[in-house]
Design an enzyme around this catalytic site. Structure first.
Site, mmCIF file in Angstrom:
data_model
loop_
_atom_site.group_PDB
_atom_site.id
_atom_site.type_symbol
_atom_site.label_atom_id
_atom_site.label_comp_id
_atom_site.label_asym_id
_atom_site.label_seq_id
_atom_site.Cartn_x
_atom_site.Cartn_y
_atom_site.Cartn_z
ATOM 1 N N ARG A 127 0.819 -1.218 0.000
ATOM 2 C CA ARG A 127 0.000 0.000 0.000
ATOM 3 C C ARG A 127 0.854 1.270 0.000
ATOM 4 O O ARG A 127 0.447 2.293 -0.550
ATOM 5 C CB ARG A 127 -0.937 -0.017 1.204
ATOM 6 C CG ARG A 127 -2.071 -0.992 0.965
ATOM 7 C CD ARG A 127 -2.967 -1.107 2.143
ATOM 8 N NE ARG A 127 -4.201 -1.791 1.768
ATOM 9 C CZ ARG A 127 -5.076 -2.259 2.618
ATOM 10 N NH1 ARG A 127 -4.871 -2.143 3.924
ATOM 11 N NH2 ARG A 127 -6.171 -2.856 2.204
ATOM 12 N N LYS A 184 -19.411 -17.719 -1.085
ATOM 13 C CA LYS A 184 -20.840 -17.459 -0.877
ATOM 14 C C LYS A 184 -21.527 -16.713 -2.003
ATOM 15 O O LYS A 184 -21.073 -15.659 -2.434
ATOM 16 C CB LYS A 184 -20.999 -16.634 0.409
ATOM 17 C CG LYS A 184 -20.703 -17.434 1.652
ATOM 18 C CD LYS A 184 -21.039 -16.612 2.873
ATOM 19 C CE LYS A 184 -21.008 -17.471 4.114
ATOM 20 N NZ LYS A 184 -21.143 -16.674 5.324
ATOM 21 N N GLY A 223 -10.733 -8.960 -2.411
ATOM 22 C CA GLY A 223 -10.505 -10.023 -1.445
ATOM 23 C C GLY A 223 -9.578 -11.136 -1.867
ATOM 24 O O GLY A 223 -8.440 -10.902 -2.257
ATOM 25 N N GLY A 281 -13.307 -4.173 -0.132
ATOM 26 C CA GLY A 281 -14.698 -3.727 -0.050
ATOM 27 C C GLY A 281 -15.014 -2.657 -1.081
ATOM 28 O O GLY A 281 -16.100 -2.660 -1.681
HETATM 29 P P1 AMP Z 1 -14.872 -15.057 -1.029
HETATM 30 O O1 AMP Z 1 -14.331 -14.287 0.132
HETATM 31 O O2 AMP Z 1 -16.359 -15.128 -1.074
HETATM 32 O O3 AMP Z 1 -14.244 -14.661 -2.332
HETATM 33 O O4 AMP Z 1 -14.467 -16.575 -0.766
HETATM 34 C C1 AMP Z 1 -13.145 -17.001 -0.714
HETATM 35 C C2 AMP Z 1 -13.092 -18.309 -0.032
HETATM 36 O O5 AMP Z 1 -13.855 -19.249 -0.730
HETATM 37 C C3 AMP Z 1 -11.706 -18.889 0.093
HETATM 38 O O6 AMP Z 1 -11.349 -18.905 1.430
HETATM 39 C C4 AMP Z 1 -11.863 -20.307 -0.441
HETATM 40 O O7 AMP Z 1 -11.229 -21.282 0.337
HETATM 41 C C5 AMP Z 1 -13.355 -20.511 -0.407
HETATM 42 N N1 AMP Z 1 -13.804 -21.545 -1.349
HETATM 43 C C6 AMP Z 1 -13.646 -21.566 -2.678
HETATM 44 N N2 AMP Z 1 -14.146 -22.695 -3.197
HETATM 45 C C7 AMP Z 1 -14.636 -23.417 -2.180
HETATM 46 C C8 AMP Z 1 -15.285 -24.677 -2.077
HETATM 47 N N3 AMP Z 1 -15.511 -25.436 -3.155
HETATM 48 N N4 AMP Z 1 -15.657 -25.123 -0.842
HETATM 49 C C9 AMP Z 1 -15.410 -24.359 0.245
HETATM 50 N N5 AMP Z 1 -14.821 -23.145 0.202
HETATM 51 C C10 AMP Z 1 -14.435 -22.682 -0.992
#
Ligand code: AMP
Length: 395
Positions: A35, A197, A353, A376
């Site tokens: 940063r 998610k 992220g 964010g």
């Molecule tokens: P996000 O913050 O929503 O971008 O999610 C990132 C997270 O999703 C990471 O920590 C990954 O380990 C998790 N992730 C990705 N694919 C899977 C999966 N098939 N099952 C569980 N976690 C997952």
């Protein structure tokens, strides 16, 4: 959109909101200076114009004055990165700070103390913002990481600099990159959304359906779509309450002529651990006791083809549990495909992220067109929101 190039900073004091919220170790040493490095072009340009810089930032989430969150800890690192002496001061507002700012000579830098030592900062307090505004002649916002917050130093302070405010080069670059994907991107435009998610990405999906030609839905969130369509997903992660929405999104995509690509196969594991037993399974035929943790070989090949066809690529979210070495390959292969497409002339933006962490971890940082510095802030931009920190400069 006013940028640094619209001003000559000779003999001017620039009050610059930077994002120096960097990680420190237990000895208060900076462990990742990204940063600080990102803010360098703005600071150097102003100094080279013959101006001086008053840098303001937050660090962590202090409750009042707390020594461990002092920006003095990072001053030496800032000096090393910039190659210029950095003066510090024990506060960010008040008579002493005003005197130090007033005596600043062209070519000099003053680093203010942590803005969040005052609760007025995050409250967006107008009086506090006015006190900050007394320190400089021109306000420069170069903190994309906090541009989605209507805080005193990121947004409110801009009110006191009518005609004398602009974006720093980092923030301008972030805005340009998002625009290149969301507005002016060469077709076909592809968005790749992965991660855990659906619920955290819904607004993004809804917003980008109007902008993209292809949408890859990967990672853990793909399972909500698979189950909603009647597939068996075993123990894979799923948000059951989002299944109707997933079907609705697929309908909307069809109506908008967006081609949606969902994985057809998966690496399934019998445990959520790096040394679990694994097997390749069709994504809709996962038995109980197994969970999908990475994209399977057919899906990877399919995603590679889509990426190679695309001229504009947005990537947010990993294709698997990349933190575990055994389940990182789908994400790494996708990174390789994006790097190859970029080499062939596509514009690629990675943001928000965990995909940024993955890109850094696997060394793709210099092989994609742009890696966003804001988590964010990036997500909110993709949701189509105008960030308050950006709006305040445009007003
Ligand atoms: P996000 O913050 O929503 O971008 O999610 C990132 C997270 O999703 C990471 O920590 C990954 O380990 C998790 N992730 C990705 N694919 C899977 C999966 N098939 N099952 C569980 N976690 C997952």
């Amino acid at each position: 959109m006013k940028t640094l190039n619209d001003f000559n900073f000779e003999n001017k004091k620039a009050l610059i909101r930077v994002d120096f919220n960097v990680p420190l170790n237990e000895n208060f040493e900076v462990t990742d200076a990204t940063r600080i490095i990102s803010a360098k072009p703005t600071i150097i340009k102003i100094l080279e114009d013959g101006g001086s810089c008053i840098l303001m930032s937050h660090l962590g989430r202090p409750k009042g004055f707390q020594e461990e969150f002092s920006l003095k800890h990072i001053a030496k690192k800032v000096e090393d990165v910039l190659g210029v002496e950095v003066k510090t001061v024990a506060d960010c507002i008040g008579d002493d700070v005003e005197a130090d700012a007033a005596s600043l000579q062209p070519g000099q830098i003053l680093l203010l103390e942590n803005l969040r030592f005052y609760k007025e900062e995050t409250a967006g307090d107008k009086d506090f913002a006015e006190k900050l505004s007394k320190l400089g002649d021109i306000y420069v916002n170069d903190a994309f990481g906090t541009a989605h917050r209507a805080h005193a130093s990121t947004t409110i302070v801009a009110q006191f600099f009518e005609g004398k405010k602009c974006f720093g080069s980092l923030l301008a670059q972030e805005i340009e990159s998002i625009k290149k994907v969301m507005e002016t991107g060469e077709k076909p435009v592809l968005a790749i959304l992965g991660g855990a998610k659906v619920s955290s990405k819904i607004t993004i999906i809804e917003n980008i359906l109007d902008k993209v030609d292809h949408l890859i839905i990967g990672g853990g969130m793909a399972f909500t779509f698979v189950k909603a369509q009647g597939g068996k997903i075993g123990n894979s992660i799923c948000e059951d309450d989002k299944m109707p929405l997933a079907l609705e999104i697929l309908e909307q995509a069809k109506a908008k002529n967006v081609q949606v690509h969902i994985p057809v196969d998966t690496i399934a594991a019998d445990d959520f651990s790096n040394d679990a037993n694994t097997q390749v399974l069709d994504i809709n035929e996962i038995p109980d006791g197994w969970e999908g943790v990475d994209a399977g070989p057919k899906s990877r090949a399919q995603f590679h083809d889509v990426v190679m066809q695309s001229k504009t690529i947005l990537w947010n979210g990993p294709l698997g549990v990349f933190e575990m070495e055994s389940f990182a390959n789908g994400t790494i292969e996708l990174g390789n495909s994006i790097a190859e497409a970029t080499k062939n002339g596509a514009f690629s933006l990675v943001g928000g992220g965990d995909s940024v962490a993955a890109v850094k971890q696997f060394g793709f940082e210099d092989k994609v067109s742009y890696v966003s510095t804001g988590g964010g802030a990036m997500l909110e931009s993709l949701e189509g929101k105008t960030l308050p920190g950006i709006a305040a400069i445009l007003e």
